[in-house]
Design a protein around this motif. Structure first.
Motif, PDB file in Angstrom:
ATOM      1  N   SER A  55      19.693   9.519   2.120  1.00 21.08           N
ATOM      2  CA  SER A  55      20.227  10.589   2.963  1.00 21.08           C
ATOM      3  C   SER A  55      21.453  11.247   2.337  1.00 21.08           C
ATOM      4  CB  SER A  55      20.517  10.070   4.361  1.00 21.08           C
ATOM      5  OG  SER A  55      21.292   8.929   4.301  1.00 21.08           O
ATOM      6  N   VAL A  56      22.240  10.493   1.589  1.00 20.23           N
ATOM      7  CA  VAL A  56      23.423  11.107   0.960  1.00 20.23           C
ATOM      8  C   VAL A  56      22.980  12.239   0.027  1.00 20.23           C
ATOM      9  CG1 VAL A  56      25.495  10.720  -0.451  1.00 20.23           C
ATOM     10  CG2 VAL A  56      24.599   8.850   0.925  1.00 20.23           C
ATOM     11  N   GLN A  57      21.931  11.952  -0.720  1.00 20.82           N
ATOM     12  CA  GLN A  57      21.395  12.933  -1.664  1.00 20.82           C
ATOM     13  C   GLN A  57      20.897  14.179  -0.920  1.00 20.82           C
ATOM     14  OE1 GLN A  57      18.304  11.150  -3.980  1.00 20.82           O
ATOM     15  NE2 GLN A  57      17.695  13.058  -4.948  1.00 20.82           N
ATOM     16  N   ARG A  58      20.145  13.932   0.170  1.00 23.14           N
ATOM     17  CA  ARG A  58      19.569  15.033   0.931  1.00 23.14           C
ATOM     18  C   ARG A  58      20.655  15.901   1.559  1.00 23.14           C
ATOM     19  NH1 ARG A  58      16.862  11.928   3.993  1.00 23.14           N
ATOM     20  NH2 ARG A  58      18.067  12.375   5.864  1.00 23.14           N
ATOM     21  N   ILE A  59      21.620  15.239   2.175  1.00 22.91           N
ATOM     22  CA  ILE A  59      22.638  15.980   2.917  1.00 22.91           C
ATOM     23  C   ILE A  59      23.602  16.703   1.974  1.00 22.91           C
ATOM     24  CG2 ILE A  59      24.665  15.664   4.425  1.00 22.91           C
ATOM     25  CD1 ILE A  59      22.858  13.496   5.818  1.00 22.91           C
ATOM     26  N   THR A  60      23.993  16.036   0.896  1.00 26.31           N
ATOM     27  CA  THR A  60      24.987  16.651   0.007  1.00 26.31           C
ATOM     28  C   THR A  60      24.339  17.587  -1.018  1.00 26.31           C
ATOM     29  OG1 THR A  60      24.891  14.845  -1.611  1.00 26.31           O
ATOM     30  CG2 THR A  60      26.494  14.626   0.195  1.00 26.31           C
ATOM     31  N   GLU A  61      23.007  17.552  -1.061  1.00 28.07           N
ATOM     32  CA  GLU A  61      22.273  18.368  -2.044  1.00 28.07           C
ATOM     33  C   GLU A  61      22.841  18.175  -3.447  1.00 28.07           C
ATOM     34  OE1 GLU A  61      22.626  22.187  -0.197  1.00 28.07           O
ATOM     35  OE2 GLU A  61      20.785  21.908   0.952  1.00 28.07           O
ATOM     36  N   THR A  62      23.033  16.916  -3.788  1.00 28.59           N
ATOM     37  CA  THR A  62      23.485  16.607  -5.156  1.00 28.59           C
ATOM     38  C   THR A  62      22.475  15.665  -5.809  1.00 28.59           C
ATOM     39  OG1 THR A  62      24.771  14.652  -4.516  1.00 28.59           O
ATOM     40  CG2 THR A  62      25.932  16.781  -4.523  1.00 28.59           C
ATOM     41  N   ILE A  63      22.516  15.653  -7.116  1.00 25.43           N
ATOM     42  CA  ILE A  63      21.597  14.793  -7.863  1.00 25.43           C
ATOM     43  C   ILE A  63      22.327  13.487  -8.183  1.00 25.43           C
ATOM     44  CG2 ILE A  63      20.267  14.601 -10.019  1.00 25.43           C
ATOM     45  CD1 ILE A  63      20.445  17.761 -10.043  1.00 25.43           C
ATOM     46  N   PRO A  64      21.728  12.349  -7.810  1.00 26.79           N
ATOM     47  CA  PRO A  64      22.380  11.084  -8.144  1.00 26.79           C
ATOM     48  C   PRO A  64      22.429  10.882  -9.658  1.00 26.79           C
ATOM     49  CG  PRO A  64      20.387  10.726  -6.831  1.00 26.79           C
ATOM     50  CD  PRO A  64      20.434  12.177  -7.155  1.00 26.79           C
ATOM     51  N   MET A  65      23.347  10.062 -10.115  1.00 29.04           N
ATOM     52  CA  MET A  65      23.429   9.806 -11.554  1.00 29.04           C
ATOM     53  C   MET A  65      22.318   8.834 -11.952  1.00 29.04           C
ATOM     54  SD  MET A  65      27.521   9.601 -12.145  1.00 29.04           S
ATOM     55  CE  MET A  65      27.350  10.157 -13.856  1.00 29.04           C
ATOM     56  N   SER A  66      21.765   9.041 -13.138  1.00 32.45           N
ATOM     57  CA  SER A  66      20.719   8.139 -13.618  1.00 32.45           C
ATOM     58  C   SER A  66      21.296   6.736 -13.781  1.00 32.45           C
ATOM     59  CB  SER A  66      20.206   8.626 -14.978  1.00 32.45           C
ATOM     60  OG  SER A  66      19.540   7.559 -15.626  1.00 32.45           O
ATOM     61  N   ARG A  67      20.554   5.730 -13.252  1.00 27.95           N
ATOM     62  CA  ARG A  67      21.086   4.378 -13.378  1.00 27.95           C
ATOM     63  C   ARG A  67      20.999   3.861 -14.815  1.00 27.95           C
ATOM     64  NH1 ARG A  67      16.271   3.583 -10.520  1.00 27.95           N
ATOM     65  NH2 ARG A  67      14.852   2.001 -11.342  1.00 27.95           N
TER      66      ARG A  67
END
Ligand code: 1GP
Length: 239
Positions: free
Chosen positions: A138-150
Motif C-alpha cells: 500500500s505504501v507504493q500504491r499510495i505514494t506512487e513511488t517505486i520501491p528500491m530493488s532489494r
C-alpha cells in the motif's frame, strides 16, 4: 528523557527495541484493552500508530484508548497529515527518500506544520526507504513511488547515508506491511555498517526467527504489525 535519547541509550547498552504497529483501520476500539494487555506482557518497547487510509479523528480516538492501558511510548507513524494527534508522545516525521514524489519528500511535511506548531509531540526526523519485497504494497500504491530493488544494496546504503548526512535522526527500511520478503539480512548489515544513527526495520516479519535475524544483522528497532493482528498468541513467543 526523550524517546530519541532512550533509543540511543538502549543502543549503547546493546538492548534491542521492538515496536508493535497498530493500524486504526484494522483494530476495533473494543479490542484495545485485551490487545494492549498482551503488549504489556511482551518484549514490546514502543507502540507505533499509523496506517495508510485513515479517516480523520480515528487516530486520536485510538491513541487515547491505548494510553488508558499502557505507559509505553506511543509514537505516530503517519500515512498522511490527518493522522496527527497531540495525545501521542512522539512522531516519526517520515520523508520517503527512496522515492521521488515531492509530496512525500517535503510536501506533506509543509502541510502538517500548522498542526505541529500547536503540539507537544517529540518530532523525530526519519529517512524512510521502501524496499521491493515481491509484491506491491500500500505504501507504493499510495505514494506512487517505486520501491528500491532489494538486489541493489549499494543504492539502498547510499540513500540511507544521504538521509543521515541531511540530518535525519533515524533510518527506517520498510518492506511494506505484509511483505512477502522482509528486508534481507544482507541489506540490514550493509546499511548498518555505514550508519551512525539508529536503524528501524519493518515489513513482513512474522516469526521469532525472522525477528532475531533482523536484530542480529543490525536492526536497532524492529516493527511488527500484521503478525500481531493476525494472531495475538505471537506475543506469547516474545515474552
Ligand atoms: C509496516 O513495517 C510495518 O509499515 C510493519 O509491517 O505489518 O508486515 O509487520 P508488517
Amino acid at each position: 528523557k526523550s524517546i530519541y535519547q532512550n533509543i540511543l541509550d538502549s543502543i549503547s547498552e546493546k538492548k534491542k527495541l521492538l515496536a508493535v504497529l497498530i493500524d486504526p483501520d484494522k483494530i476495533k476500539l473494543n479490542d484495545i484493552s485485551s490487545f494492549i494487555e498482551k503488549v504489556n506482557k511482551s518484549k514490546v518497547t514502543h507502540v507505533f500508530v499509523g496506517g495508510s487510509s485513515v479517516i480523520e479523528s480515528a487516530t486520536e480516538k485510538l491513541v487515547t484508548e491505548i494510553r488508558r492501558f499502557t505507559s509505553l511510548p506511543i509514537v505516530l507513524f503517519p500515512g498522511d497529515v490527518n493522522q496527527l494527534t497531540d495525545r501521542a508522545d512522539g512522531l516519526l516525521f517520515l520523508s520517503l527518500i527512496s522515492g521521488r514524489n515531492p509530496d512525500y519528500l517535503i510536501g506533506k511535511h509543509i502541510e502538517s506544520v500548522s498542526k505541529l506548531r500547536k503540539t507537544h509531540l517529540e518530532i523525530i526526523p526519519t529517512g524512510y526507504l521502501l524496499i521491493e519485497n515481491g509484491k506491491e504494497t500500500s505504501v507504493q500504491r499510495i505514494t506512487e513511488t517505486i520501491p528500491m530493488s532489494r538486489h541493489n544494496i549499494q543504492a539502498i546504503s547510499d540513500t540511507a547515508k544521504a538521509g543521515e548526512l541531511l540530518g535525519m535522526k533515524l533510518i527506517y527500511l520498510e518492506a511494506g506491511s505484509g511483505a512477502l520478503h522482509p528486508v534481507s539480512t544482507e541489506i540490514i548489515s550493509t546499511v548498518k555498517q555505514d550508519l551512525n544513527i539508529p536503524l528501524i526495520i519493518g515489513g513482513g516479519i512474522r516469526s521469532k526467527a525472522q525477528l532475531d535475524k533482523a536484530f542480529k544483522s543490525g536492526a536497532d528497532i524492529v516493527v511488527i504489525g500484521t503478525a500481531f493482528e493476525e494472531d495475538v498468541s505471537f506475543f506469547n513467543e516474545l515474552v
